[in-house]
Write a protein that holds these residues in place. Sequence first.
Motif, PDB file in Angstrom:
ATOM      1  N   LEU A   9     112.967  15.732 -18.893  1.00 17.22           N
ATOM      2  CA  LEU A   9     112.342  14.789 -17.669  1.00 17.22           C
ATOM      3  C   LEU A   9     113.457  13.605 -17.525  1.00 17.22           C
ATOM      4  CD1 LEU A   9     108.945  13.706 -19.589  1.00 17.22           C
ATOM      5  CD2 LEU A   9     109.064  15.153 -17.286  1.00 17.22           C
TER       6      LEU A   9
ATOM      7  N   THR B 161     116.414  15.324 -15.463  1.00 16.41           N
ATOM      8  CA  THR B 161     115.798  15.407 -14.080  1.00 16.41           C
ATOM      9  C   THR B 161     115.741  13.985 -13.428  1.00 16.41           C
ATOM     10  OG1 THR B 161     114.537  17.432 -14.909  1.00 16.41           O
ATOM     11  CG2 THR B 161     114.253  16.719 -12.555  1.00 16.41           C
TER      12      THR B 161
ATOM     13  N   GLU C  15     113.258  15.843  -2.671  1.00 14.76           N
ATOM     14  CA  GLU C  15     112.019  16.578  -3.115  1.00 14.76           C
ATOM     15  C   GLU C  15     112.086  17.973  -2.281  1.00 14.76           C
ATOM     16  OE1 GLU C  15     108.991  13.350  -4.172  1.00 14.76           O
ATOM     17  OE2 GLU C  15     108.135  15.241  -3.743  1.00 14.76           O
TER      18      GLU C  15
ATOM     19  N   GLU D 239     114.516  19.803  -1.299  1.00 15.38           N
ATOM     20  CA  GLU D 239     115.766  20.587  -1.982  1.00 15.38           C
ATOM     21  C   GLU D 239     115.142  21.030  -3.299  1.00 15.38           C
ATOM     22  OE1 GLU D 239     119.531  18.398  -1.917  1.00 15.38           O
ATOM     23  OE2 GLU D 239     119.173  17.715   0.027  1.00 15.38           O
ATOM     24  N   MET D 240     114.523  20.215  -3.955  1.00 18.39           N
ATOM     25  CA  MET D 240     114.093  20.736  -5.321  1.00 18.39           C
ATOM     26  C   MET D 240     112.872  21.895  -5.134  1.00 18.39           C
ATOM     27  SD  MET D 240     112.075  18.277  -8.276  1.00 18.39           S
ATOM     28  CE  MET D 240     111.931  18.913  -9.823  1.00 18.39           C
TER      29      MET D 240
ATOM     30  N   ALA E  79     114.394  24.836  -4.426  1.00 14.28           N
ATOM     31  CA  ALA E  79     115.351  25.484  -5.863  1.00 14.28           C
ATOM     32  C   ALA E  79     114.363  26.019  -6.659  1.00 14.28           C
ATOM     33  CB  ALA E  79     116.120  24.213  -6.466  1.00 14.28           C
ATOM     34  N   ILE E  80     113.140  25.558  -6.640  1.00  9.35           N
ATOM     35  CA  ILE E  80     112.461  25.994  -7.962  1.00  9.35           C
ATOM     36  C   ILE E  80     110.778  26.387  -7.179  1.00  9.35           C
ATOM     37  CG2 ILE E  80     113.331  24.198  -9.410  1.00  9.35           C
ATOM     38  CD1 ILE E  80     110.814  22.716  -9.273  1.00  9.35           C
TER      39      ILE E  80
ATOM     40  N   THR F 221     105.807  25.555  -7.895  1.00  7.65           N
ATOM     41  CA  THR F 221     105.958  24.945  -9.262  1.00  7.65           C
ATOM     42  C   THR F 221     106.288  23.578  -9.249  1.00  7.65           C
ATOM     43  OG1 THR F 221     107.497  27.021  -9.513  1.00  7.65           O
ATOM     44  CG2 THR F 221     108.017  24.766 -11.062  1.00  7.65           C
ATOM     45  N   LEU F 222     106.729  22.961  -8.087  1.00  4.49           N
ATOM     46  CA  LEU F 222     106.669  21.443  -7.884  1.00  4.49           C
ATOM     47  C   LEU F 222     105.373  20.979  -7.802  1.00  4.49           C
ATOM     48  CD1 LEU F 222     108.477  19.012  -7.443  1.00  4.49           C
ATOM     49  CD2 LEU F 222     108.729  19.708  -5.060  1.00  4.49           C
TER      50      LEU F 222
ATOM     51  N   THR G  45     102.752  21.969  -9.120  1.00  4.12           N
ATOM     52  CA  THR G  45     102.346  22.064 -10.525  1.00  4.12           C
ATOM     53  C   THR G  45     102.949  20.902 -11.301  1.00  4.12           C
ATOM     54  OG1 THR G  45     102.258  24.180 -10.459  1.00  4.12           O
ATOM     55  CG2 THR G  45     101.931  23.275 -12.670  1.00  4.12           C
ATOM     56  N   ILE G  46     104.269  20.633 -11.268  1.00  9.33           N
ATOM     57  CA  ILE G  46     104.732  19.602 -11.897  1.00  9.33           C
ATOM     58  C   ILE G  46     104.418  18.315 -11.578  1.00  9.33           C
ATOM     59  CG2 ILE G  46     107.006  18.475 -12.283  1.00  9.33           C
ATOM     60  CD1 ILE G  46     108.404  21.182 -12.086  1.00  9.33           C
ATOM     61  N   ARG G  47     104.172  18.166 -10.373  1.00 13.84           N
ATOM     62  CA  ARG G  47     103.503  16.812  -9.753  1.00 13.84           C
ATOM     63  C   ARG G  47     102.254  16.633 -10.414  1.00 13.84           C
ATOM     64  NH1 ARG G  47     104.561  13.513  -5.675  1.00 13.84           N
ATOM     65  NH2 ARG G  47     105.735  14.660  -4.143  1.00 13.84           N
TER      66      ARG G  47
ATOM     67  N   GLY H 110     100.825  18.079 -12.916  1.00 14.94           N
ATOM     68  CA  GLY H 110     100.811  18.063 -14.620  1.00 14.94           C
ATOM     69  C   GLY H 110     101.147  16.799 -14.867  1.00 14.94           C
ATOM     70  N   LEU H 111     102.068  15.865 -14.474  1.00 16.10           N
ATOM     71  CA  LEU H 111     102.603  14.948 -14.785  1.00 16.10           C
ATOM     72  C   LEU H 111     101.706  13.779 -14.625  1.00 16.10           C
ATOM     73  CD1 LEU H 111     106.440  14.957 -14.137  1.00 16.10           C
ATOM     74  CD2 LEU H 111     105.432  15.540 -16.017  1.00 16.10           C
ATOM     75  N   ALA H 112     101.071  13.736 -13.340  1.00 15.80           N
ATOM     76  CA  ALA H 112     100.216  12.785 -13.046  1.00 15.80           C
ATOM     77  C   ALA H 112      98.705  13.023 -14.047  1.00 15.80           C
ATOM     78  CB  ALA H 112      99.608  12.722 -11.557  1.00 15.80           C
TER      79      ALA H 112
END
Lengths: 149, 149
Positions: free
Chosen positions: A8, A11, A111, A113-114, A117-118, A122-123, A125-127, A129-131
């Motif tokens: 974290l 990143t 974001e 670009e992120m 890249a991934i 996935t992005l 899910t990350i968003r 998940g963290l929230a």
Amino acid sequence: MDPVPMLLAMTYRAMGDQFHDRLRQIGLEPLRPAHGYVFRFLKEKRATTVDIGQHLGVTKQAAAKIVNELDEWGYVLREPHPTDKRAQYVTLTTKGRDYLKFADNLWSDLEGEMAEAIGEDTLATIRQGLAAYLRHVHGEDQPGLRPVW
Amino acid sequence: MDPVPMLLAMTYRAMGDQFHDRLRQIGLEPLRPAHGYVFRFLKEKRATTVDIGQHLGVTKQAAAKIVNELDEWGYVLREPHPTDKRAQYVTLTTKGRDYLKFADNLWSDLEGEMAEAIGEDTLATIRQGLAAYLRHVHGEDQPGLRPVW
DNA sequence: CCAAAGTAGTCAACCAAGTTGTCTAACCTT
DNA sequence: AAGGTTAGACAACTTGGTTGACTACTTTGG
């Protein structure tokens, strides 16, 4: 395997550095993350220096320093509080609002670009998940953003 | 919608705070993240103060301060460099290795709780996604961990 | 082989961004 | 009107870094 918080931090750092670099290319004042959080806060509500300190999770004195800088640079101005003669509302100037708009664009570029890249999903899910984790830890009342920076 | 880096920072902060709280309950010295990163680094390679500074992304003087603290507290010791009379290797003591083991357990507890809160698979996706992004940005040579903290 | 350039570590002065503590003027009870 | 609280300012201090200077040692190139 790296602990998750390390990922974290790295990143956050990587994105923040890119943000900062591009900002500097434009030749803006050396705004720090805290300044950005103040803009974001002021866009939503009228606030005094004390309010800002509370939101950032720092003392009112620390908040006052930040507000002073923003004032000097013309991003905010102070206007008298309508009912409390001690207090002052801090409000965004046009320059402040413009900055915020610019910064938001920059963030969404990064974001984008992120995502490229991934992967979009996935992005997302990350968003989410963290929230979800933050809600889990803090419930509804998210705390101040206390300096990571 | 919050920018992703904000989520990263808040999550980092939330996990770090919990880590710190539990550590304090045990009554350890007030170790900061940087100290932990030094432990992790020393577990892998023999290193001098300069190496440590490089790894942390700070000056050697700043690194020296950290090493001094760790030395005073008995987590590391300095031994003469075998071939370079100027230099000293910094190595973990048993206390240092024990701390690291303890901290690793604590981290995986916290990750376990996170997994429980948001789901194993979501956590795995986050982990892989962030790692992939870092590879994308930095390639193979990850930079120092420069203070987010 | 030796002179010049580079490096590890230490010491000291400084800086940035926060802290605590104190004070005044205004506000809010009762 | 009195006593406690609050917004904001001012000052001294703390923390965790920085730059700069210096010594002793190492490395390199002519």
